[in-house]
Design a protein around this motif. Structure first.
Motif, mmCIF file in Angstrom:
data_model
loop_
_atom_site.group_PDB
_atom_site.id
_atom_site.type_symbol
_atom_site.label_atom_id
_atom_site.label_comp_id
_atom_site.label_asym_id
_atom_site.label_seq_id
_atom_site.Cartn_x
_atom_site.Cartn_y
_atom_site.Cartn_z
ATOM 1 N N LEU A 4 -5.348 -2.305 -4.357
ATOM 2 C CA LEU A 4 -4.157 -2.155 -4.732
ATOM 3 C C LEU A 4 -3.777 -1.147 -5.721
ATOM 4 O O LEU A 4 -2.964 -0.200 -5.741
ATOM 5 N N ALA B 237 1.851 -5.158 1.162
ATOM 6 C CA ALA B 237 -0.088 -5.363 1.208
ATOM 7 C C ALA B 237 -0.894 -7.003 0.485
ATOM 8 O O ALA B 237 -1.874 -7.356 1.371
ATOM 9 N N LEU B 238 0.272 -7.719 0.081
ATOM 10 C CA LEU B 238 -0.585 -8.824 0.134
ATOM 11 C C LEU B 238 -0.311 -10.126 1.219
ATOM 12 O O LEU B 238 -1.653 -11.259 1.595
ATOM 13 N N THR C 185 6.518 -5.276 -4.908
ATOM 14 C CA THR C 185 6.003 -4.297 -5.005
ATOM 15 C C THR C 185 4.756 -4.261 -3.763
ATOM 16 O O THR C 185 4.373 -3.503 -3.648
ATOM 17 N N HIS C 186 4.410 -5.388 -3.761
ATOM 18 C CA HIS C 186 2.667 -5.462 -2.641
ATOM 19 C C HIS C 186 2.845 -6.932 -1.527
ATOM 20 O O HIS C 186 2.067 -7.198 -0.652
ATOM 21 N N PHE D 36 3.250 -2.307 -10.699
ATOM 22 C CA PHE D 36 2.672 -1.963 -9.614
ATOM 23 C C PHE D 36 1.249 -3.250 -10.901
ATOM 24 O O PHE D 36 0.411 -3.684 -9.759
ATOM 25 N N ASP E 182 0.835 0.680 2.418
ATOM 26 C CA ASP E 182 -0.220 -0.651 2.464
ATOM 27 C C ASP E 182 -1.440 -0.257 3.043
ATOM 28 O O ASP E 182 -2.130 -1.091 2.904
ATOM 29 N N SER F 239 1.659 -6.467 -11.336
ATOM 30 C CA SER F 239 1.648 -7.393 -9.441
ATOM 31 C C SER F 239 -0.456 -7.477 -8.463
ATOM 32 O O SER F 239 -0.147 -8.220 -9.037
ATOM 33 N N ALA F 240 -1.180 -6.360 -9.108
ATOM 34 C CA ALA F 240 -2.387 -7.041 -8.249
ATOM 35 C C ALA F 240 -2.831 -7.488 -9.356
ATOM 36 O O ALA F 240 -3.458 -8.269 -9.283
#
Length: 302
Positions: A37, A123-124, A119-120, A66, A289, A69-70
């Motif tokens: 990420l 990707a999550l 944000t993610h 970000f 992503d 979030s990561a």
């Protein structure tokens, strides 16, 4: 060799001798997902996306959003891995049901860390599946490599498009709307395919560039360019329709035809594309992503 890769190498060696440390392997995968990420958001320039140069086509987030979030998601990746191990004896569809509660809780932590900014989410979903799939394989005594990991994700997500998108009821989510209107399967379809777009375009471009001797950042730009050229990105379509997708893919393909990252003036052209996509309010978040997944998978044995 970075920390996560070193830990994975040690854990794989121990796994082959029946002596692996489950906690160490969970933390190694969590760190790998977290670093994926961070690597993605720091890559610069990225047309239409948040990077160190600007906030792209976004007005509610920046690199610090970000990072927060990561950091919030990092412990959840270890949790996904442990969940995969503990349910490694369950059929894939039942294991996926067990993962949903974890995923929703992780999503809540993400939104809390970003004051409600997404944000993610994509990707999550993808990295969470990869960590859980790794846990399932290890629970079965298998050291995950790229192929086995992607195959396990495909098994986990078999029927996901049919069950969640291909329904006759009125669309309730953005994903359902895009499927019903355009036939785009988005993140669900990509996962059900075992991340085919990453395996066919992102990873080959990244590894070919590395073999040509460029640094990792340039290799990641090559991967992103190939992903933008071929990915039917639902983030782009949600903002600009099929016309927006045609623009992004066409511009990326034109840059590839001129030599990609090796073309004279590539960086200036990529920055110009960034400015144009900001003007058009287009953000290839789906490709971002997939870029994170490209980096993640590149760290695993082939």
């Amino acid at each position: 060799m970075d920390i996560a890769v070193s830990a994975l190498a040690e854990a794989y060696h121990s796994l082959r001798h029946g002596q692996h440390d489950p906690a160490r392997l969970a933390e190694a995968f969590a760190h790998l997902a977290y670093q994926a990420l961070v690597t993605e958001v720091e890559l610069t320039p990225k047309p239409g996306l948040v990077d160190r140069r600007n906030t792209g086509a976004h007005h509610d987030m920046d690199v610090h959003t970000f990072y927060a979030s990561a950091q919030a998601l990092k412990p959840w990746f270890a949790s996904f891995y442990r969940c995969g191990v503990s349910h490694s004896d369950l059929p894939a569809d039942y294991a996926l049901l067990r993962l949903r509660e974890e995923g929703l809780a992780a999503e809540r932590d993400m939104f809390q860390a970003t004051a409600g900014v997404n944000t993610h989410k994509g990707a999550l979903f993808a990295l969470g599946l990869l960590c859980a799939a790794a846990g399932r394989l290890v629970g079965q005594g298998i050291g995950p490599d790229r192929e086995s990991l992607c195959e396990e994700v495909a098994r986990l997500c078999e029927g996901l498009v049919r069950n969640e998108l291909n329904r006759q009821s009125e669309a309730q989510t953005a994903g359902e709307h895009l499927f019903q209107r355009y036939g785009l399967t988005g993140a669900r379809g990509e996962a059900a395919s075992g991340f085919a777009t990453v395996r066919h375009y992102g990873l080959p471009a990244f590894e070919e560039a590395c073999l040509q001797g460029v640094d990792e950042e340039a290799a990641l730009l090559a991967a992103l360019l190939n992903l933008m050229a071929h990915n039917p990105d639902t983030n782009v379509v949600s903002r600009g329709g099929l016309e927006g997708l045609a623009f992004v893919q066409g511009e990326a393909q034109a840059l590839l035809a001129r030599g990609g990252i090796h073309a004279p003036g590539f960086m200036a052209d990529f920055i110009a594309l960034d400015e144009e996509m900001i003007t058009r309010h287009l953000s290839p978040g789906g490709s971002a992503d997939l870029l994170a997944l490209t980096w993640f998978l590149s760290r695993l044995p082939a």
